[in-house]
Design a protein around this motif. Structure first.
Motif, PDB file in Angstrom:
ATOM      1  N   ASP A   1      61.080  67.265  24.010  1.00 61.07           N
ATOM      2  CA  ASP A   1      59.944  68.111  23.632  1.00 61.07           C
ATOM      3  C   ASP A   1      58.623  67.535  24.128  1.00 61.07           C
ATOM      4  N   ASN A   2      58.435  66.226  23.984  1.00 60.40           N
ATOM      5  CA  ASN A   2      57.201  65.607  24.471  1.00 60.40           C
ATOM      6  C   ASN A   2      57.090  65.676  25.989  1.00 60.40           C
ATOM      7  N   LEU A   3      58.214  65.533  26.674  1.00 62.91           N
ATOM      8  CA  LEU A   3      58.196  65.647  28.139  1.00 62.91           C
ATOM      9  C   LEU A   3      57.735  67.036  28.578  1.00 62.91           C
ATOM     10  N   TYR A   4      58.268  68.058  27.936  1.00 61.20           N
ATOM     11  CA  TYR A   4      57.934  69.433  28.315  1.00 61.20           C
ATOM     12  C   TYR A   4      56.554  69.869  27.826  1.00 61.20           C
ATOM     13  N   ARG A   5      56.021  69.174  26.854  1.00 61.57           N
ATOM     14  CA  ARG A   5      54.754  69.583  26.238  1.00 61.57           C
ATOM     15  C   ARG A   5      53.537  69.376  27.143  1.00 61.57           C
ATOM     16  N   ARG A   6      53.580  68.324  27.975  1.00 60.40           N
ATOM     17  CA  ARG A   6      52.455  67.993  28.861  1.00 60.40           C
ATOM     18  C   ARG A   6      52.988  67.409  30.164  1.00 60.40           C
TER      19      ARG A   6
ATOM     20  N   LEU B   1      52.590  77.225  27.960  1.00 57.62           N
ATOM     21  CA  LEU B   1      53.633  76.980  28.965  1.00 57.62           C
ATOM     22  C   LEU B   1      54.822  76.256  28.328  1.00 57.62           C
ATOM     23  N   TYR B   2      54.547  75.345  27.400  1.00 59.90           N
ATOM     24  CA  TYR B   2      55.601  74.645  26.672  1.00 59.90           C
ATOM     25  C   TYR B   2      56.434  75.640  25.855  1.00 59.90           C
ATOM     26  N   LEU B   3      55.761  76.529  25.136  1.00 60.08           N
ATOM     27  CA  LEU B   3      56.503  77.533  24.350  1.00 60.08           C
ATOM     28  C   LEU B   3      57.362  78.412  25.243  1.00 60.08           C
ATOM     29  N   LYS B   4      56.812  78.800  26.373  1.00 56.93           N
ATOM     30  CA  LYS B   4      57.553  79.623  27.332  1.00 56.93           C
ATOM     31  C   LYS B   4      58.785  78.867  27.846  1.00 56.93           C
ATOM     32  N   SER B   5      58.613  77.596  28.169  1.00 61.08           N
ATOM     33  CA  SER B   5      59.753  76.810  28.668  1.00 61.08           C
ATOM     34  C   SER B   5      60.786  76.572  27.583  1.00 61.08           C
ATOM     35  N   LYS B   6      60.328  76.452  26.332  1.00 65.40           N
ATOM     36  CA  LYS B   6      61.255  76.223  25.218  1.00 65.40           C
ATOM     37  C   LYS B   6      62.172  77.434  25.033  1.00 65.40           C
ATOM     38  N   LEU B   7      61.644  78.625  25.274  1.00 65.18           N
ATOM     39  CA  LEU B   7      62.478  79.839  25.178  1.00 65.18           C
ATOM     40  C   LEU B   7      63.554  79.869  26.254  1.00 65.18           C
ATOM     41  N   LYS B   8      63.242  79.280  27.419  1.00 64.66           N
ATOM     42  CA  LYS B   8      64.203  79.274  28.532  1.00 64.66           C
ATOM     43  C   LYS B   8      65.303  78.239  28.358  1.00 64.66           C
ATOM     44  N   ARG B   9      64.997  77.145  27.657  1.00 64.49           N
ATOM     45  CA  ARG B   9      65.963  76.038  27.561  1.00 64.49           C
ATOM     46  C   ARG B   9      67.090  76.334  26.606  1.00 64.49           C
TER      47      ARG B   9
END
Length: 118
Positions: A52-57, A110-118
């Motif tokens: 989560d931290n990696l994808y956040r920033r 962008l993090y929220l968007k990527s979280k939906l894809k994962r």
């Protein structure tokens, strides 16, 4: 003294992140290692961050030090002659806090968007 390349950890599965990094790649020399966190399974171990931290920033490791978020742009821009002027503008003590707030808002969505894809 051993020269260590700067490592930039970014999310290549994000179309906006990918477009920006691909643009930087066209203009930089070989002193940056670009690490796609969406495919590099060692990213967590290398950075000490969870998924989560990696994808956040966006994150940069330079001289063994982890730098995250908007400050990582300053490091990237400094290394690319075409973008070096941006570092001078955005590191300004009046402009940087505004840039940082803007970055955090965009990065969060962008993090929220990527979280939906994962």
């Amino acid at each position: 003294f051993i020269f260590m390349k700067t490592k930039v950890y970014f999310n290549n599965s994000c179309s906006i992140c990918r477009a920006e990094i691909n643009n930087y790649k066209k203009h930089c020399n070989n002193d940056i290692d670009w690490v796609d966190i969406s495919t590099c399974k060692d990213s967590e171990k290398q950075t000490g961050l969870n998924v989560d931290n990696l994808y956040r920033r966006m994150h940069v490791i330079e001289d063994g030090k982890l730098i995250s978020g908007s400050k990582s742009f300053l490091i990237i821009w400094e290394k690319i002659p075409k973008y070096k002027f941006l570092k001078g503008i955005f590191e300004n003590p009046i402009i940087f806090p505004i840039f940082n707030i803007f970055y955090e808002i965009v990065a969060y969505f962008l993090y929220l968007k990527s979280k939906l894809k994962r």
